[in-house]
Write an enzyme that holds these catalytic residues in place. Sequence first.
Site, short mmCIF file in Angstrom:
data_model
loop_
_atom_site.label_atom_id
_atom_site.label_comp_id
_atom_site.label_asym_id
_atom_site.label_seq_id
_atom_site.Cartn_x
_atom_site.Cartn_y
_atom_site.Cartn_z
CB CYS A 110 -0.89 -0.06 1.39
SG CYS A 110 -2.36 1.11 1.21
CG HIS A 209 -3.53 -3.44 3.30
ND1 HIS A 209 -2.30 -3.12 4.28
CD2 HIS A 209 -4.10 -2.34 2.87
CE1 HIS A 209 -2.48 -1.46 4.43
NE2 HIS A 209 -3.55 -1.32 3.25
CD GLU A 211 -1.16 -5.66 5.89
OE1 GLU A 211 -1.82 -4.76 6.14
OE2 GLU A 211 -0.72 -6.14 4.88
#
Length: 256
Positions: A110, A209, A211
């Site tokens: 990002c 994202h 994660e």
Amino acid sequence: MKAPRIAIPEPTLNDTEYNERSWPQYAQAVEASGGIAVKIPLSALPAEVARLASSCEGVLLPGSGADVDPEKYGQERIPECGKADPAREAVDELLMQDAANLHKPIFGICYGLQTWNVWRGGSLMQHLQTGVNHAPGRTIVEAHRVSITEGSQLAGLAADGELAVNSSHHQAIDRPGDGLRVVARSTEDGVIEAVEGTGDQFVVAVQWHPERSFADDPASKALFDNFVQAAATWQPRPIRESVPESVAMESAQETK
């Protein structure tokens, strides 16, 4: 094989709640993939950042609630552009310089994609205005789909050439930086969603994202696995590779 140390800067200088929520997600994904997460405090002096960076084999540039200062890519700030975080930018620049000099693997996420692109001489769109909502937030698991370029590193993550991704951004790459190629775009509006390096250094940066979806999405897990594996096998460039061949030859003649 020794577990590689991965430098991960704090996402922001002043937003403690954001840091406490988000940094552990990056660290957990790195550690689940076999790496060691090393927090880089934004309050650290440059010498301390350099010391920590030198102890790491890879750099992960995480997201942030800030926007990259548009002056860095030659634009005046528009009202929709968020505040910059000079401390984050300064730490990122030290980490990016270290990684670039030594060809350490880099993984941008990002804001991390954006800061790397700008550091490489690219530019950003300061505020997206398309028919796609690119900022539905972290609670939306599948915000939109992206198409992956055939033959790219990311291509192996999507059997049919597309991925469903989450999305929490209002800016995106406009002009890719030097040594970067676009490898993913939003299927609906063409917004750039991922870039990779064109050289032999491992460089992957995505606008979404992974994660957040690491535990449940194989593609997200593979992104971290590939990055940590690249860090585990990283070796510093021999000095001769950083010196032009003609200069090296002249130096060798002088020593005879």
